[in-house]
Motif scaffolding. Structure first.
Motif, PDB file in Angstrom:
ATOM      1  N   SER A 191       2.134  -6.639  -4.037  1.00  0.00           N
ATOM      2  CA  SER A 191       0.699  -6.838  -4.197  1.00  0.00           C
ATOM      3  C   SER A 191       0.009  -6.618  -2.856  1.00  0.00           C
ATOM      4  O   SER A 191       0.496  -7.075  -1.822  1.00  0.00           O
ATOM      5  N   LEU A 192      -1.107  -5.918  -2.880  1.00  0.00           N
ATOM      6  CA  LEU A 192      -1.920  -5.673  -1.687  1.00  0.00           C
ATOM      7  C   LEU A 192      -3.365  -6.061  -2.001  1.00  0.00           C
ATOM      8  O   LEU A 192      -3.923  -5.607  -3.000  1.00  0.00           O
ATOM      9  N   SER A 193      -3.967  -6.874  -1.148  1.00  0.00           N
ATOM     10  CA  SER A 193      -5.356  -7.294  -1.320  1.00  0.00           C
ATOM     11  C   SER A 193      -6.216  -6.681  -0.233  1.00  0.00           C
ATOM     12  O   SER A 193      -5.713  -6.244   0.799  1.00  0.00           O
ATOM     13  N   ALA A 194      -7.509  -6.677  -0.457  1.00  0.00           N
ATOM     14  CA  ALA A 194      -8.504  -6.187   0.508  1.00  0.00           C
ATOM     15  C   ALA A 194      -8.204  -4.750   0.940  1.00  0.00           C
ATOM     16  O   ALA A 194      -8.278  -4.400   2.105  1.00  0.00           O
ATOM     17  N   VAL A 195      -7.859  -3.898  -0.033  1.00  0.00           N
ATOM     18  CA  VAL A 195      -7.598  -2.486   0.227  1.00  0.00           C
ATOM     19  C   VAL A 195      -8.945  -1.769   0.258  1.00  0.00           C
ATOM     20  O   VAL A 195      -9.729  -1.889  -0.685  1.00  0.00           O
ATOM     21  N   PRO A 196      -9.245  -1.024   1.326  1.00  0.00           N
ATOM     22  CA  PRO A 196     -10.541  -0.347   1.389  1.00  0.00           C
ATOM     23  C   PRO A 196     -10.642   0.743   0.328  1.00  0.00           C
ATOM     24  O   PRO A 196      -9.651   1.376  -0.037  1.00  0.00           O
ATOM     25  N   ALA A 197     -11.847   0.950  -0.185  1.00  0.00           N
ATOM     26  CA  ALA A 197     -12.086   2.022  -1.152  1.00  0.00           C
ATOM     27  C   ALA A 197     -11.920   3.359  -0.445  1.00  0.00           C
ATOM     28  O   ALA A 197     -12.144   3.476   0.749  1.00  0.00           O
ATOM     29  N   GLY A 198     -11.502   4.360  -1.185  1.00  0.00           N
ATOM     30  CA  GLY A 198     -11.348   5.699  -0.630  1.00  0.00           C
ATOM     31  C   GLY A 198      -9.949   6.241  -0.843  1.00  0.00           C
ATOM     32  O   GLY A 198      -9.161   5.705  -1.628  1.00  0.00           O
ATOM     33  N   LEU A 199      -9.646   7.333  -0.137  1.00  0.00           N
ATOM     34  CA  LEU A 199      -8.351   7.979  -0.279  1.00  0.00           C
ATOM     35  C   LEU A 199      -7.250   7.112   0.313  1.00  0.00           C
ATOM     36  O   LEU A 199      -7.366   6.618   1.430  1.00  0.00           O
ATOM     37  N   LEU A 200      -6.171   6.968  -0.459  1.00  0.00           N
ATOM     38  CA  LEU A 200      -5.038   6.183   0.023  1.00  0.00           C
ATOM     39  C   LEU A 200      -3.746   6.699  -0.595  1.00  0.00           C
ATOM     40  O   LEU A 200      -3.759   7.460  -1.557  1.00  0.00           O
ATOM     41  N   ARG A 201      -2.633   6.278   0.017  1.00  0.00           N
ATOM     42  CA  ARG A 201      -1.315   6.577  -0.520  1.00  0.00           C
ATOM     43  C   ARG A 201      -0.349   5.491  -0.094  1.00  0.00           C
ATOM     44  O   ARG A 201      -0.605   4.756   0.860  1.00  0.00           O
ATOM     45  N   LEU A 202       0.766   5.391  -0.827  1.00  0.00           N
ATOM     46  CA  LEU A 202       1.803   4.413  -0.516  1.00  0.00           C
ATOM     47  C   LEU A 202       3.017   5.112   0.066  1.00  0.00           C
ATOM     48  O   LEU A 202       3.358   6.223  -0.328  1.00  0.00           O
ATOM     49  N   ARG A 203       3.688   4.436   0.989  1.00  0.00           N
ATOM     50  CA  ARG A 203       4.914   4.942   1.594  1.00  0.00           C
ATOM     51  C   ARG A 203       5.953   3.834   1.509  1.00  0.00           C
ATOM     52  O   ARG A 203       5.681   2.688   1.846  1.00  0.00           O
ATOM     53  N   CYS A 204       7.161   4.186   1.057  1.00  0.00           N
ATOM     54  CA  CYS A 204       8.250   3.213   1.049  1.00  0.00           C
ATOM     55  C   CYS A 204       9.528   3.887   1.529  1.00  0.00           C
ATOM     56  O   CYS A 204       9.739   5.079   1.316  1.00  0.00           O
ATOM     57  N   THR A 205      10.347   3.110   2.208  1.00  0.00           N
ATOM     58  CA  THR A 205      11.611   3.598   2.743  1.00  0.00           C
ATOM     59  C   THR A 205      12.739   2.975   1.942  1.00  0.00           C
ATOM     60  O   THR A 205      12.860   1.753   1.866  1.00  0.00           O
ATOM     61  N   MET A 206      13.553   3.829   1.339  1.00  0.00           N
ATOM     62  CA  MET A 206      14.676   3.370   0.533  1.00  0.00           C
ATOM     63  C   MET A 206      15.787   2.852   1.456  1.00  0.00           C
ATOM     64  O   MET A 206      15.814   3.184   2.646  1.00  0.00           O
ATOM     65  N   PRO A 207      16.709   2.028   0.940  1.00  0.00           N
ATOM     66  CA  PRO A 207      17.793   1.497   1.772  1.00  0.00           C
ATOM     67  C   PRO A 207      18.638   2.580   2.452  1.00  0.00           C
ATOM     68  O   PRO A 207      19.157   2.373   3.544  1.00  0.00           O
ATOM     69  N   ASP A 208      18.737   3.773   1.837  1.00  0.00           N
ATOM     70  CA  ASP A 208      19.516   4.857   2.453  1.00  0.00           C
ATOM     71  C   ASP A 208      18.721   5.644   3.495  1.00  0.00           C
ATOM     72  O   ASP A 208      19.208   6.615   4.051  1.00  0.00           O
ATOM     73  N   GLY A 209      17.458   5.227   3.752  1.00  0.00           N
ATOM     74  CA  GLY A 209      16.626   5.882   4.757  1.00  0.00           C
ATOM     75  C   GLY A 209      15.670   6.915   4.194  1.00  0.00           C
ATOM     76  O   GLY A 209      14.793   7.388   4.903  1.00  0.00           O
ATOM     77  N   THR A 210      15.817   7.296   2.940  1.00  0.00           N
ATOM     78  CA  THR A 210      14.915   8.249   2.305  1.00  0.00           C
ATOM     79  C   THR A 210      13.524   7.647   2.191  1.00  0.00           C
ATOM     80  O   THR A 210      13.380   6.501   1.799  1.00  0.00           O
ATOM     81  N   GLN A 211      12.521   8.440   2.549  1.00  0.00           N
ATOM     82  CA  GLN A 211      11.139   7.976   2.422  1.00  0.00           C
ATOM     83  C   GLN A 211      10.506   8.616   1.194  1.00  0.00           C
ATOM     84  O   GLN A 211      10.684   9.802   0.938  1.00  0.00           O
ATOM     85  N   VAL A 212       9.762   7.818   0.447  1.00  0.00           N
ATOM     86  CA  VAL A 212       9.016   8.284  -0.719  1.00  0.00           C
ATOM     87  C   VAL A 212       7.544   8.000  -0.440  1.00  0.00           C
ATOM     88  O   VAL A 212       7.177   6.875  -0.076  1.00  0.00           O
ATOM     89  N   VAL A 213       6.707   9.022  -0.613  1.00  0.00           N
ATOM     90  CA  VAL A 213       5.271   8.914  -0.343  1.00  0.00           C
ATOM     91  C   VAL A 213       4.515   9.394  -1.570  1.00  0.00           C
ATOM     92  O   VAL A 213       4.816  10.447  -2.109  1.00  0.00           O
ATOM     93  N   THR A 214       3.546   8.597  -2.023  1.00  0.00           N
ATOM     94  CA  THR A 214       2.746   8.999  -3.175  1.00  0.00           C
ATOM     95  C   THR A 214       1.720  10.048  -2.749  1.00  0.00           C
ATOM     96  O   THR A 214       1.393  10.155  -1.569  1.00  0.00           O
TER      97      THR A 214
END
Length: 159
Positions: A131-154
């Motif tokens: 959960s993320l609160s107080a996210v500014p309006a506008g263009l955004l994306r999420l980034r997460c790093t998997m346990p094996d080091g692979t990064q996934v970006v929306t």
């Protein structure tokens, strides 16, 4: 292929184009926010990350308890991962509630085009929820790093 134009004609053309460009810069300059977003787009290029593409963007109808503001359900898909996000407008900002399937990353980072170099982070529980609160309006994306080091970006979305 040969050109019948002389070097001096090419130089004159370049000078004319530079003067026209200067005129437009003076009469109708590019807004600072647009320039900052353009610079950010190049700064955030990351060829090593897997892209999670937007596969569904559903506008949800407000119920009695959530009748104020915009309410959307966004679904992204990358090889081996699905990211589902519920975005709710709260005042001038957004609240994001999401889930990563399968779970794995310990946190997600939210990047905003309007706030270059800054990101919000949220812990991810053992079921992949965050959960993320107080996210500014506008263009955004999420980034997460998997346990094996692979990064996934929306993909970038306007939320």
């Amino acid at each position: 292929m040969e050109s019948n134009r002389s070097v001096s004609e090419s130089v004159e053309d370049a000078k004319l184009l530079r003067r026209i460009g200067a005129m437009f810069d003076h009469l109708d300059p590019v807004p600072d926010a647009v320039m900052a977003a353009a610079r950010s787009a190049f700064a955030w290029r990351d060829m090593d990350s897997q892209l999670a593409q937007l596969i569904d963007d559903e506008q949800l109808v407000g119920s009695a308890t959530r009748a104020h503001g915009e309410h959307r359900l966004l679904t992204f898909e990358a090889p081996g991962m699905t990211v589902a996000i519920e975005a709710t407008e709260v005042g001038g900002s957004r609240k994001l509630i999401g889930q990563l399937v399968p779970s794995g990353p310990h946190h997600v980072a939210l990047e905003s085009a309007g706030q270059t170099g800054q990101s919000l982070t949220a812990p991810v529980d053992h079921l992949g929820r965050f959960s993320l609160s107080a996210v500014p309006a506008g263009l955004l994306r999420l980034r997460c790093t998997m346990p094996d080091g692979t990064q996934v970006v929306t993909e970038w979305v306007d939320a």
